[in-house]
Motif scaffolding. Structure first.
Motif, short mmCIF file in Angstrom:
data_model
loop_
_atom_site.label_atom_id
_atom_site.label_comp_id
_atom_site.label_asym_id
_atom_site.label_seq_id
_atom_site.Cartn_x
_atom_site.Cartn_y
_atom_site.Cartn_z
N VAL A 184 -8.30 3.20 -5.72
CA VAL A 184 -8.38 3.12 -4.27
C VAL A 184 -9.53 3.99 -3.80
O VAL A 184 -9.74 5.09 -4.31
CB VAL A 184 -7.06 3.60 -3.63
CG1 VAL A 184 -7.14 3.56 -2.11
CG2 VAL A 184 -5.91 2.76 -4.13
N SER A 202 0.84 -1.19 0.00
CA SER A 202 0.00 0.00 0.00
C SER A 202 0.87 1.25 0.00
O SER A 202 2.01 1.22 0.47
CB SER A 202 -0.91 0.02 1.24
OG SER A 202 -1.75 -1.10 1.24
N SER A 215 -3.51 0.22 -2.78
CA SER A 215 -4.00 -0.48 -1.60
C SER A 215 -3.89 -1.99 -1.77
O SER A 215 -4.39 -2.56 -2.74
CB SER A 215 -5.47 -0.08 -1.37
OG SER A 215 -6.03 -0.87 -0.36
N SER A 216 -3.19 -2.62 -0.85
CA SER A 216 -3.09 -4.09 -0.76
C SER A 216 -2.85 -4.78 -2.10
O SER A 216 -3.59 -5.68 -2.48
CB SER A 216 -4.37 -4.65 -0.14
OG SER A 216 -4.61 -4.04 1.08
N PRO A 247 -4.46 8.05 -0.22
CA PRO A 247 -4.08 6.68 -0.56
C PRO A 247 -4.05 6.51 -2.07
O PRO A 247 -4.96 6.95 -2.76
CB PRO A 247 -5.20 5.83 0.07
CG PRO A 247 -6.34 6.75 0.28
CD PRO A 247 -5.86 8.16 0.24
#
Lengths: 239, 258
Positions: free
Chosen positions: A232, A15, A32-33, A29
């Motif tokens: 995101v 991330s 993400s992941s 952000p």
């Protein structure tokens, strides 16, 4: 080589969030992941609408962006280096041995002739002077950059010409892991085809390539797999 | 490449009475590395350069240097004699104002040759040849060799300063705003020269500059200073593209784009 392709790049649960201090500490952000891997001899394309953090992913692997969480494992010889946790010296060593990166824009070095910009990259790859010059000439010729420009600094070149210098510089060093950020963005069909050929050659030589290709026809010609990047959820939070 | 740092500062501070010049600086410089120290006027970057090059005495902290012979020495405890030998044989210093780094009334050749004589060269012909070689490398033509730097332009003076420093093959060169006050075309030529020297000789450099473009072009790592402290340090492209500290973000976002 084909039967047991080695994993060269492995991204696990990565991330990235920017903290914008000039805007009251707003969190932004961008990735993400994310989990993905790239094997030797394989080209993987990152797909998704613009602004979904595709370039940010490449920059985290190259180390010019810090990774907020997760691991970014790049094979260097028998071991993996986690760029997310590596110190500056380790990242520099990885760049000079393993990681190649073709950015969207050429960062111009004043006064240096374009052929020397490219030859310098080949020399860093261990070529002697003759070999480095030969590699540079061959790449410039294949990318159809007029020979009268080779001796000039690229500062005054057009966008497409600068991009070809940038690509030549990136491909002059034969790195086992290559990151390509929109390598054909401002190129015409003939030059795009030349870049496709270069990518295929590096793949055949065993390089692991991760790229962003806005041009679907280029992507279809080079990518073995596509990874869709999801936007995101932007829940912008302040401190 | 040796992984023991070439130069290593721990808890280095300098106070001028109650005023802080530099505070609690921990910093390692490695062989072949170019480290840029950036910050605005008064941020303490020149003070830090002065401390690292032993031109200033620290108030507290320690500074160690690994010599050519492999022995690490504590720079605070060197005798004046040992310090001078180190400065002559292993280090160089490029001043922003070339008049401070050159002898203005001595010929260009003399400025370079003098450094060789200081490390024991005696043969006039050899000194003159070596000086001429270095002048050529910094693109000063042989017919200017006997002219004094008072007759040189700003860019030429800086190149002469580099030749004067490089002729003794230093391992570490400190540079204080070496391109400050020069026209951009002159600056580009100088940056190109410095890049070439680093690539060819494996030289380590600590360079102070307020110009982020200069820092990006030359350095492997950038340290950002504010109010006497290092607020951020990292890979040059990372500090400029993904700055973490609020002040670095302000600094980077304040640069005019061309």
């Amino acid at each position: 080589m084909q039967s047991a392709a080695a994993e060269m790049l492995r991204i696990e649960n990565v991330s990235k969030t920017f903290t914008l201090h000039l805007r009251g500490g707003m969190y932004l952000p961008v990735v993400s992941s994310l989990t993905l891997h790239v094997n030797a001899g394989e080209c993987v394309a990152l797909n998704g609408p613009s602004g979904t953090g595709k370039s940010s992913i490449l920059k985290m692997i190259f180390g010019s962006y810090l990774t907020s969480s997760g691991s970014v494992l790049v094979r260097a010889g028998a071991d993996f280096v986690d760029v997310a946790k590596a110190g500056p010296l380790e990242v520099l060593a990885l760049r000079s041995s393993t990681l190649g990166y073709v950015s969207q824009f050429l960062r111009v070095i004043p006064r240096v002739a374009c052929i020397d910009v490219i030859a310098a990259s080949a020399r860093e790859d261990g070529c002697d002077e003759d070999e480095a010059q030969a590699r540079a000439r061959s790449l410039l010729a294949r990318l159809n950059l007029p020979e009268r420009l080779w001796g000039l600094p690229p500062a005054t070149f057009s966008g497409g010409e600068q991009q070809r210098v940038n690509i030549a510089r990136g491909f002059a060093a034969h790195r086992p892991v290559m990151l390509l950020d929109e390598p054909t963005a401002s190129l015409d069909a003939v030059n795009s085809a030349a870049v496709v050929e270069l990518i295929r050659e590096r793949k055949a030589a065993g390089a692991a390539i991760l790229g962003v290709f806005h041009d679907a026809s280029v992507r279809d010609k080079v990518a073995d797999r596509n990874v869709e990047i999801q936007p995101v959820e932007r829940s912008e939070v302040c401190d | 490449m040796n992984h023991v740092p070439l130069l290593s500062a721990r808890g280095l501070s300098k106070r001028y009475g109650a005023r802080i010049g530099c505070e609690a600086i921990d910093l390692d410089l490695h062989e072949g590395e170019v480290l840029a120290i950036v910050g605005e006027s008064g941020s303490g970057k020149s003070t830090l350069l002065g401390l690292m090059s032993t031109q200033l005495d620290s108030t507290t902290g320690s500074l160690r240097y690994r010599r050519r012979d492999g022995i690490s020495v504590d720079l605070d405890h060197l005798s004046e004699m040992e310090r001078r030998i180190l400065l002559r044989t292993e280090w160089g210093f490029i001043q922003q104002d070339a008049r401070l780094g050159l002898r203005m009334n001595v010929s260009a050749g003399g400025n370079v040759g003098e450094r060789l004589m200081a490390v024991g060269w005696r043969h006039y012909g050899k000194i003159r040849n070596e000086a001429q070689d270095w002048l050529a490398r910094v693109e000063i033509s042989g017919d200017r060799m006997d002219d004094a730097p008072t007759t040189f332009s700003g860019g030429m003076r800086q190149r002469l300063q580099i030749a004067r420093n490089m002729v003794t093959r230093p391992r570490l060169v400190f540079m204080d705003e070496p391109t400050g006050g020069l026209d951009v075309s002159v600056q580009a030529r100088l940056l190109d020269l410095i890049r070439g020297l680093v690539a060819e000789t494996g030289l380590s450099i600590v360079i102070v500059t307020h110009d982020l473009a200069v820092a990006r072009l030359l350095s492997h790592r950038i340290a950002v200073m504010r109010q006497g402290r290092i607020v951020e340090i990292g890979l040059a492209d990372q500090v400029l593209e993904d700055p973490q500290d609020p002040y670095t973000q302000l600094l980077v976002s304040s640069v005019l784009q061309v």
